[in-house]
Write an enzyme that holds these catalytic residues in place. Structure first.
Site, mmCIF file in Angstrom:
data_model
loop_
_atom_site.group_PDB
_atom_site.id
_atom_site.type_symbol
_atom_site.label_atom_id
_atom_site.label_comp_id
_atom_site.label_asym_id
_atom_site.label_seq_id
_atom_site.Cartn_x
_atom_site.Cartn_y
_atom_site.Cartn_z
ATOM 1 N N GLY A 1 5.262 -40.921 -1.056
ATOM 2 C CA GLY A 1 4.342 -41.837 -0.369
ATOM 3 C C GLY A 1 4.361 -41.592 1.137
ATOM 4 N N SER B 1 14.511 -41.336 -16.255
ATOM 5 C CA SER B 1 13.271 -40.543 -16.239
ATOM 6 C C SER B 1 13.459 -39.190 -16.919
ATOM 7 C CB SER B 1 12.812 -40.344 -14.785
ATOM 8 O OG SER B 1 13.768 -39.603 -14.069
ATOM 9 N N ALA C 1 11.565 -48.656 -16.786
ATOM 10 C CA ALA C 1 11.935 -49.826 -15.975
ATOM 11 C C ALA C 1 13.391 -49.769 -15.511
ATOM 12 C CB ALA C 1 11.671 -51.101 -16.771
ATOM 13 N N GLU D 1 9.962 -32.540 -4.270
ATOM 14 C CA GLU D 1 10.244 -33.067 -5.614
ATOM 15 C C GLU D 1 10.799 -34.469 -5.544
ATOM 16 O OE1 GLU D 1 11.963 -30.829 -8.705
ATOM 17 O OE2 GLU D 1 11.540 -28.884 -7.807
ATOM 18 N N GLU E 1 0.835 -1.205 0.000
ATOM 19 C CA GLU E 1 0.000 0.000 0.000
ATOM 20 C C GLU E 1 0.869 1.255 0.000
ATOM 21 O OE1 GLU E 1 -0.083 -2.554 2.014
ATOM 22 O OE2 GLU E 1 -1.977 -2.791 3.074
ATOM 23 N N PRO F 1 9.053 -41.600 -5.606
ATOM 24 C CA PRO F 1 7.839 -42.242 -5.087
ATOM 25 C C PRO F 1 7.896 -42.597 -3.607
ATOM 26 C CG PRO F 1 8.946 -43.599 -6.763
ATOM 27 C CD PRO F 1 9.639 -42.281 -6.768
ATOM 28 N N ASP G 1 19.481 -39.617 -9.752
ATOM 29 C CA ASP G 1 19.459 -38.511 -10.735
ATOM 30 C C ASP G 1 20.580 -37.492 -10.525
ATOM 31 O OD1 ASP G 1 17.185 -39.637 -11.728
ATOM 32 O OD2 ASP G 1 15.795 -38.187 -10.840
ATOM 33 N N ALA H 1 6.508 -35.479 -12.155
ATOM 34 C CA ALA H 1 6.256 -35.665 -13.582
ATOM 35 C C ALA H 1 5.903 -37.124 -13.795
ATOM 36 C CB ALA H 1 7.522 -35.315 -14.370
HETATM 37 N N1 LIG Z 1 9.082 -38.311 -12.098
HETATM 38 C C1 LIG Z 1 9.410 -37.547 -11.086
HETATM 39 O O1 LIG Z 1 8.813 -36.496 -10.855
HETATM 40 C C2 LIG Z 1 10.548 -37.957 -10.205
HETATM 41 C C3 LIG Z 1 10.983 -37.108 -9.189
HETATM 42 C C4 LIG Z 1 12.013 -37.541 -8.373
HETATM 43 C C5 LIG Z 1 12.579 -38.790 -8.594
HETATM 44 N N2 LIG Z 1 12.126 -39.566 -9.616
HETATM 45 C C6 LIG Z 1 12.675 -40.910 -9.851
HETATM 46 O O2 LIG Z 1 12.486 -41.644 -8.654
HETATM 47 C C7 LIG Z 1 13.525 -42.587 -8.525
HETATM 48 C C8 LIG Z 1 14.072 -42.492 -7.108
HETATM 49 O O3 LIG Z 1 13.020 -42.899 -6.243
HETATM 50 P P1 LIG Z 1 13.123 -42.946 -4.686
HETATM 51 O O4 LIG Z 1 11.784 -43.330 -4.200
HETATM 52 O O5 LIG Z 1 14.289 -43.766 -4.279
HETATM 53 O O6 LIG Z 1 13.477 -41.416 -4.358
HETATM 54 P P2 LIG Z 1 13.154 -40.517 -3.082
HETATM 55 O O7 LIG Z 1 11.774 -40.758 -2.632
HETATM 56 O O8 LIG Z 1 13.547 -39.144 -3.420
HETATM 57 O O9 LIG Z 1 14.164 -41.068 -1.981
HETATM 58 C C9 LIG Z 1 13.886 -42.235 -1.286
HETATM 59 C C10 LIG Z 1 14.730 -42.270 -0.029
HETATM 60 O O10 LIG Z 1 14.315 -41.292 0.886
HETATM 61 C C11 LIG Z 1 14.624 -41.706 2.200
HETATM 62 N N3 LIG Z 1 13.445 -41.528 3.013
HETATM 63 C C12 LIG Z 1 13.132 -40.383 3.646
HETATM 64 N N4 LIG Z 1 12.010 -40.508 4.322
HETATM 65 C C13 LIG Z 1 11.570 -41.768 4.137
HETATM 66 C C14 LIG Z 1 10.444 -42.489 4.588
HETATM 67 N N5 LIG Z 1 9.546 -41.962 5.425
HETATM 68 N N6 LIG Z 1 10.278 -43.751 4.177
HETATM 69 C C15 LIG Z 1 11.172 -44.320 3.359
HETATM 70 N N7 LIG Z 1 12.279 -43.680 2.909
HETATM 71 C C16 LIG Z 1 12.468 -42.398 3.299
HETATM 72 C C17 LIG Z 1 15.105 -43.151 2.096
HETATM 73 O O11 LIG Z 1 16.518 -43.077 2.082
HETATM 74 P P3 LIG Z 1 17.459 -43.544 3.278
HETATM 75 O O12 LIG Z 1 17.678 -44.983 3.096
HETATM 76 O O13 LIG Z 1 18.672 -42.723 3.057
HETATM 77 O O14 LIG Z 1 16.776 -43.209 4.565
HETATM 78 C C18 LIG Z 1 14.618 -43.557 0.734
HETATM 79 O O15 LIG Z 1 15.401 -44.556 0.140
HETATM 80 C C19 LIG Z 1 14.529 -42.268 -9.618
HETATM 81 O O16 LIG Z 1 14.334 -43.187 -10.679
HETATM 82 C C20 LIG Z 1 14.153 -40.884 -10.068
HETATM 83 O O17 LIG Z 1 14.467 -40.677 -11.432
HETATM 84 C C21 LIG Z 1 11.124 -39.179 -10.415
#
Ligand SMILES: NC(=O)c1ccc[n+]([C@@H]2O[C@H](COP(=O)([O-])OP(=O)(O)OC[C@H]3O[C@@H](n4cnc5c(N)ncnc54)[C@H](OP(=O)(O)O)[C@@H]3O)[C@@H](O)[C@H]2O)c1
Length: 333
Positions: free
Chosen positions: A273, A169, A165, A266, A53, A269, A201, A155
């Site tokens: 989750g 990505s 697979a 970002e 303002e 999965p 990544d 994404a």
């Molecule tokens: N399409 C998209 O938008 C996108 C975005 C990001 C990634 N990606 C893809 O996703 C893949 C990676 O997946 P990701 O699931 O491993 O990645 P993430 O979710 O970023 O990391 C997973 C890690 O986070 C930690 N973590 C933190 N809190 C957690 C909880 N409450 N429960 C379980 N683990 C927890 C664990 O590591 P610790 O063992 O160190 O605790 C786990 O291994 C790659 O292929 C990447 O290219 C895609």
């Protein structure tokens, strides 16, 4: 110009400063002169600087006398780092004030009734929904809950896969969609991934312009998980600050980020989750590319839903096309 058109202009002003004002709200203001022509516009400066303002009044000068102030947030009536906006409006001689959203902060609220008591013509709620779900969304959430607003961005292929697979990505969505993500990073307070994404990544997690150079503002980069990441990981470079949080508990992460307002998740999965199961996601942005990947890597892990009766229900907030892709914005139902 009528009040709604002036409010749209005020919203545009606030969008320009989004991300640069936290912990203060990104507010936009327009001063209409007594003929309802635009005499001045303004938006909140970074903390310590003038409010919207005050800047708009300065630009309007004498034309503010007998005019109308149109503001996205109820003008404040308290002395913070700057004097009350209510006093500035009265001193400038405006005769009417219109605002979109009431200030939920009890310390700053009450500006509207003060103005009405003085005899100004006050209109509340002009385009209130547009402002509350737009430029002030994250700040309002922080005021109401004391916690940062968390947006999960991902994404995905049209069949709900976040990688092929083999784990590759890059890229599921178009350059235009990725540019949109960089724009969102530049206004976010923090960008969050799990260690899994860093290992696979090795992302920079910076906000970059289409030519690859760094945007003016960079979010805090946050890596969550118990495993140690390499000191060579790009996310640890000097382009911005990085916080590593050695936990798997989403609530602990939110606590560690309690001084933040706008957090962009970002992660892959697994992290997404975990955050969805914990109920700490406030908005979902799904960038959907027109491709099919099939295979085992879904965009999201288990969210604790065993039966359709217990599905997490969200509602579409907006649906837009970005280049060849679609962006779905969802908020809790
Ligand atoms: N399409 C998209 O938008 C996108 C975005 C990001 C990634 N990606 C893809 O996703 C893949 C990676 O997946 P990701 O699931 O491993 O990645 P993430 O979710 O970023 O990391 C997973 C890690 O986070 C930690 N973590 C933190 N809190 C957690 C909880 N409450 N429960 C379980 N683990 C927890 C664990 O590591 P610790 O063992 O160190 O605790 C786990 O291994 C790659 O292929 C990447 O290219 C895609």
């Amino acid at each position: 110009m009528n009040l709604e058109a002036a409010m749209r202009l005020a919203i545009e002003q606030s969008e320009r400063v989004k991300g640069a004002t936290y912990p203060n709200p990104p507010v936009g203001a327009v001063i209409l002169d007594s003929d309802n022509d635009v005499a001045g516009v303004g938006a909140t400066e970074p903390p310590g600087g003038p409010h919207a303002e005050v800047l708009a009044l300065r630009r309007a000068g004498e034309r503010a006398v007998g005019g109308t102030a149109v503001v996205t947030l109820e003008p404040c009536k308290h002395h913070g780092r700057t004097p009350p906006c209510v006093d500035a409006l009265v001193a400038a001689g405006v005769s009417a004030v219109a605002y979109a959203v009431a200030d939920p902060n009890p310390v700053a609220a009450g500006g509207a009734s003060r103005l009405a008591d003085i005899g100004l013509d006050v209109t509340a709620g002009v385009l209130a929904d547009d402002v509350a779900s737009g430029p002030l969304r994250e700040w309002l959430h922080k005021q109401r809950t004391g916690q940062p607003h968390v947006t999960w961005k991902f994404a995905t292929s049209v069949d709900g896969r976040s990688a092929a697979a083999d784990g590759s990505s890059q890229w599921i969505t178009s350059e235009a969609a990725r540019a949109d993500v960089h724009r969102r990073r530049a206004v976010a307070d923090a960008v969050l991934v799990g260690t899994g994404t860093v290992f696979v990544d090795d992302p920079l997690l910076t906000a970059r312009l289409p030519d690859g150079t760094l945007a003016e503002r960079q979010p805090l980069r946050v890596v969550v998980g118990e495993r140690e990441i390499s000191s060579e990981a790009k996310v640890l470079n000097d382009d911005s600050r990085t916080m590593v949080i050695r936990t798997r508990d989403p609530h602990e992460v939110i606590k560690a980020l309690s001084d933040r307002t706008d957090v962009l998740l970002e992660g892959g999965p697994t992290l997404a989750g975990a955050f969805l199961r914990a109920g700490v996601i406030n908005r979902i942005l799904a960038y959907i590319g027109p491709i099919l990947l099939g295979g085992p890597i879904t965009a999201i892990d288990d969210v604790g839903v065993l039966s359709i009766a217990h599905a997490q229900r969200w509602r579409f907030d907006s649906v837009e096309s970005i280049g060849p892709d679609v962006l779905l914005s969802l908020v809790p139902n």
